[in-house]
Design a protein around this motif. Structure first.
Motif, PDB file in Angstrom:
ATOM      1  N   GLU A 411      16.709  62.826  86.440  1.00  0.00           N
ATOM      2  CA  GLU A 411      17.708  63.972  85.847  1.00  0.00           C
ATOM      3  C   GLU A 411      16.739  64.918  85.424  1.00  0.00           C
ATOM      4  N   GLN A 412      15.623  65.045  85.583  1.00  0.00           N
ATOM      5  CA  GLN A 412      14.864  66.391  85.319  1.00  0.00           C
ATOM      6  C   GLN A 412      14.368  66.948  86.490  1.00  0.00           C
ATOM      7  N   THR A 413      14.691  66.601  87.589  1.00  0.00           N
ATOM      8  CA  THR A 413      14.235  67.006  88.805  1.00  0.00           C
ATOM      9  C   THR A 413      15.406  67.478  89.655  1.00  0.00           C
ATOM     10  N   ALA A 414      15.299  67.813  90.983  1.00  0.00           N
ATOM     11  CA  ALA A 414      16.160  68.179  91.768  1.00  0.00           C
ATOM     12  C   ALA A 414      17.060  67.029  92.612  1.00  0.00           C
ATOM     13  N   THR A 420      23.844  61.550  91.486  1.00  0.00           N
ATOM     14  CA  THR A 420      25.153  61.541  90.815  1.00  0.00           C
ATOM     15  C   THR A 420      26.014  61.412  92.155  1.00  0.00           C
ATOM     16  N   GLU A 421      25.804  62.118  93.073  1.00  0.00           N
ATOM     17  CA  GLU A 421      26.569  62.215  94.484  1.00  0.00           C
ATOM     18  C   GLU A 421      26.660  60.769  95.016  1.00  0.00           C
ATOM     19  N   GLY A 425      30.030  58.334  95.215  1.00  0.00           N
ATOM     20  CA  GLY A 425      30.730  57.819  96.379  1.00  0.00           C
ATOM     21  C   GLY A 425      30.562  56.393  96.283  1.00  0.00           C
ATOM     22  N   ALA A 426      29.548  55.690  96.010  1.00  0.00           N
ATOM     23  CA  ALA A 426      29.492  54.317  95.955  1.00  0.00           C
ATOM     24  C   ALA A 426      30.779  53.396  95.011  1.00  0.00           C
ATOM     25  N   VAL A 447      27.925  61.175  84.063  1.00  0.00           N
ATOM     26  CA  VAL A 447      27.589  62.593  84.657  1.00  0.00           C
ATOM     27  C   VAL A 447      26.779  63.320  83.749  1.00  0.00           C
ATOM     28  N   SER A 448      25.590  63.942  84.295  1.00  0.00           N
ATOM     29  CA  SER A 448      24.556  64.788  83.423  1.00  0.00           C
ATOM     30  C   SER A 448      24.958  66.105  83.342  1.00  0.00           C
ATOM     31  N   ALA A 449      24.193  66.791  82.391  1.00  0.00           N
ATOM     32  CA  ALA A 449      24.497  68.328  82.229  1.00  0.00           C
ATOM     33  C   ALA A 449      24.200  68.976  83.147  1.00  0.00           C
ATOM     34  N   ARG A 450      23.209  68.685  84.119  1.00  0.00           N
ATOM     35  CA  ARG A 450      22.794  69.257  85.343  1.00  0.00           C
ATOM     36  C   ARG A 450      23.969  69.475  86.278  1.00  0.00           C
TER      37      ARG A 450
END
Length: 606
Positions: A411-414, A420-421, A425-426, A447-450
Motif C-alpha cells: 500500500e506504500q507503493t505504486a 485492489t484492482e 475483480g477476483a 479499500v485503501s486511502a490511496r
C-alpha cells in the motif's frame, strides 16, 4: 560604610581569564557577538521575562528590578519594574561589573562605594544593588538579573542564592525562545546541535534505555531541487512551515522532534510513553499527505520514514542520525513508505524488498494470489449477512505470506492500485459464480486511502460490476477511519458517488482511528466494524466493555449497523447480542475459508 558581598564564584562565567589586552578584547567581542546572535537587544517587552522580574521584586521587597543586558556602551533592560527608561550608560554600572566578573554582586550602599558612587544609579538616589549573572551555556555573561532599592540594606546568602536561581530562569527562557543556535528559525524546532545535547543528557540520566529515532524525509532530493528551480526557495519555506506544524502537533508525550535537514525531521521516541513507532509514523504519514499551497500552487509532499532503534549511550548523535537517514534513503530507493536500519534486521529488510519485487510477478498471473472469505452473521436471524474477501499470497520460495506483512508494504507503493484492482475483480468473479449457482452472497472488499484518491476509481468499479452483470448493492467497500479522514473533502465526494451507484460503505477498525463522530455523521456509510481490540476485552475489562457498548450505541444513533470483529467465544457473542449488536465476524462463527467451503457452511446452516 559600604559593604560588598560576592557569592560563590562561577568559573569561566564572565570574561575568560586572559593574559593580554588582546585576549580580553577578543573575549569581549565574542560576548557581544553572542548577545547579538540572540536578537534580544531593542526588542519589545515580553511577559515571559516580566513575570520573572516581578517575582524578583517581590522576593526582595524591592521597588526596582530588571533583566539588564550589557551592550557595548549601555545597560539595556529587556524587562524592568520601577524604572522610567530602558537603558543607562554601561560606565560605572553595577551590572557591568557583574558581567565582567561573572559572579553575584551585592552592594549595600552605592553612594558609599567608591566604585559606584559616581554612577547614574547612585546620582539618581539608588542605594542598594544586588545582581546575578546571566550566563549562556557557552560561558558568555550577557548581563544581570538585578534588584535595587532607594534605601541601604543587606541581602542574606539565601536571598542571593534565590537571585541566582531567578537569573537561571531568565536564561532558560532565553534558551527556550532562541536556543542560541539550537533552534531552526523557520520551523521553530530544535536542530542537530540540540539533538546532540539532548542525547548526551539522556545518556547521563538513562544510560542503556531503549529509544527509537524516526527520520521523516519529505521529498526526494531530485524533487527538492526541481521545486527550488521552478518555484524558488519560498516554496520550500512554505513546505517547512506547514510540515513543522504537523510534526509538532503529532509529537506528543514521549516524542521530541528536531529539524535536521532542509526538509527532514527526526523524532526521538520513547515507545513506553509515545506508543509504537509504527503508530507515530502512521499518524505523521496521514497528516503529511495533504498538499501544501505555495503561491496558489498545491505542492504534494512524498514523505518516507527511516527508523533507527538505539541504545541510549551506545551511539553518538551523529551515528544515530546517520543510520536513520540511511534507512530513509533505503525506503526512498525501494519505493517504500519506511525502512528500518539495524544490522540484525538486514535479513528482514532484504525480505521486504524481495516481497515487493516478487509481488508484481504474483499480480501478473498464476495461482500465487487467492481470496478466502470470512462470513458475517446476522445476530437477529442467525443467517450469513455477507462475507469479507481476504487476500492471501503463497510465495514460490518463502511460502505463505501473512497479509499483515505484505499488504502494508504494498500500500506504500505504486502496487496499491493493481492490488485492489485484482482483489475487486477476483471477488466479483466469485460472486458472479455463486449467483450462477443460486447463492446470493454480498461481498466486502477492503479499500485503501490511496484508492480513494484515484480519480478513475469509481468508473473502474462501475465497469467491473457492469461486465459481470452484478448489482452494486451486492458489493460493500470497507475503509478505515484514517482513510476516510485523509483528504476528507475529496473522499466525501467519492463516497457520495459510490452510494449513488448503490455500493455499500462500511467503516473498518471503528474506534481505533480519529473517531470524529461529527464527520462520520456526514458519511454515506451503512455500517461500522467494531475493531477486534475492543471485542476481545469484553470479559473482565470493565472500561473496555463500557467503551464498546458506548460505541455500539453511538453508531446506532447515527443510523449505522454494527459489525463486531474478532468474536471468538460464546460469552463475547452473548454480550454483543444483549447490547443489540447487529452482526458478528470471527473464529467462533467462521474462520476465513475457501469459496466452496463457505457455500457448504451456508448449506449446513440451512
Amino acid at each position: 560604610m559600604s559593604q560588598t558581598f560576592v557569592a560563590d564564584p562561577l568559573p569561566a562565567a564572565g570574561l575568560p581569564h586572559c593574559d593580554t589586552p588582546v585576549d580580553a578584547d577578543a573575549a569581549e567581542a565574542g560576548r557581544l557577538a553572542a548577545l547579538r546572535d540572540l536578537a534580544l537587544l531593542d526588542t519589545p517587552e515580553s511577559e515571559s521575562f516580566d513575570r520573572i522580574t516581578r517575582m524578583a521584586g517581590r522576593l526582595f521587597a524591592a521597588p526596582i528590578a530588571a533583566v539588564s543586558l550589557t551592550d557595548a556602551h549601555r545597560q539595556w533592560f529587556k524587562s524592568h519594574v520601577g524604572t522610567a527608561g530602558r537603558e543607562i550608560p554601561r560606565e560605572l554600572a553595577p551590572c557591568a561589573e557583574v558581567t565582567a566578573r561573572g559572579d553575584v554582586l551585592m552592594v549595600s550602599d552605592l553612594q558609599q562605594d567608591p566604585r559606584f558612587r559616581d554612577s547614574v544609579l547612585a546620582r539618581s538616589g539608588i542605594r542598594f544593588y544586588a545582581g546575578a549573572p546571566l550566563v549562556t551555556r557557552d560561558g558568555h555573561t550577557l548581563g544581570a538579573m538585578c534588584v535595587l532599592d532607594q534605601h541601604p540594606r543587606e541581602a542574606s546568602e539565601d536571598e542571593l542564592a534565590s537571585l541566582r536561581d531567578l537569573a537561571a530562569m531568565v536564561m532558560a527562557q532565553i534558551e527556550l525562545e532562541h536556543d542560541y543556535g539550537r533552534r531552526d528559525p523557520l520551523s521553530g524546532l530544535p536542530n542537530r546541535h540540540q539533538f546532540a545535547d539532548d542525547l548526551a543528557d539522556l545518556a547521563r540520566a538513562h544510560a542503556g534505555a531503549q529509544r527509537v529515532l524516526l527520520l521523516v524525509s519529505l521529498l526526494d532530493p531530485a524533487r527538492l531541487q526541481e521545486l527550488i528551480g521552478v518555484m524558488g526557495t519560498g516554496c520550500i519555506d512554505s513546505l517547512v512551515q506547514a510540515s513543522s506544524r504537523i510534526v509538532k502537533d503529532r509529537s506528543g508525550q514521549g516524542c521530541t522532534a528536531y529539524h535536521v535537514d532542509v526538509v527532514s525531521y527526526a523524532v526521538l521516541l520513547d515507545e513506553a510513553q509515545a506508543g509504537t513507532w509504527t503508530s507515530v509514523m502512521d499518524a505523521l504519514s496521514a497528516a503529511l499527505s495533504a498538499p501544501v499551497v505555495s503561491n496558489g500552487i498545491p505542492v504534494q509532499m512524498a514523505p518516507v520514514f527511516g527508523v533507527s532503534p538505539l541504545l541510549v549511550g551506545g551511539a553518538s548523535a551523529d551515528d544515530a542520525l546517520r543510520t536513520a537517514i540511511s534507512a530513509a534513503s533505503d525506503a526512498r530507493a525501494a519505493d517504500l513508505g519506511c525502512a528500518v536500519y539495524s544490522p540484525a534486521s538486514d535479513a528482514a529488510n532484504r525480505r521486504r524488498l524481495t516481497l515487493l519485487t516478487d509481488f508484481s510477478t504474483a499480480l501478473a498471473g498464476g495461482d500465487a494470489l487467492s481470496l478466502v472469505y470470512q462470513p458475517r452473521i446476522d445476530l437477529h436471524s442467525g443467517r450469513c449477512a455477507g462475507a469479507e474477501a481476504l487476500l492471501r499470497w503463497r510465495h514460490p520460495v518463502l511460502g505463505d505470506i501473512s497479509p499483515a506483512e505484505f499488504v502494508p508494504l504494498v500500500e506504500q507503493t505504486a502496487f496499491a492500485r493493481p492490488m485492489t484492482e485484482w482483489v475487486i475483480g477476483a471477488a466479483l468473479d466469485q460472486q458472479a459464480a455463486w449467483r450462477a449457482h443460486g447463492a446470493i452472497i454480498p461481498v466486502s472488499v477492503n479499500v485503501s486511502a490511496r484508492n480513494l484518491e484515484e480519480a478513475d476509481f469509481m468508473p473502474r468499479l462501475a465497469d467491473h460490476l457492469a461486465r459481470r452483470g452484478l448489482p452494486a448493492d451486492g458489493l460493500e467497500l470497507e475503509l478505515t477511519e484514517t482513510a476516510l479522514i485523509r483528504n476528507a473533502e475529496h473522499v466525501l465526494a467519492q463516497l457520495e458517488g459510490l452510494r449513488a451507484m448503490g455500493v455499500t460503505i462500511a467503516i473498518d477498525d471503528f474506534g481505533t482511528g480519529y473517531s470524529n463522530f461529527e464527520y462520520l455523521r456526514k458519511l454515506p456509510a451503512r455500517a461500522v466494524k467494531l475493531d477486534r481490540s475492543f471485542v476481545g476485552d469484553l470479559g473482565p475489562d470493565i472500561e473496555a466493555r463500557a467503551l464498546a457498548r458506548a460505541m455500539i450505541g453511538i453508531a446506532h444513533d447515527l443510523g449505522l449497523r454494527v459489525v463486531a470483529e474478532g468474536v471468538e467465544t460464546q460469552a463475547t457473542l452473548d454480550v454483543l447480542r444483549a447490547w443489540h449488536c447487529d452482526e458478528v465476524q470471527g473464529y467462533l462463527t467462521g474462520r476465513p475459508m475457501s469459496a466452496d467451503a463457505l457455500v457448504c457452511q451456508l448449506d449446513d446452516d440451512h
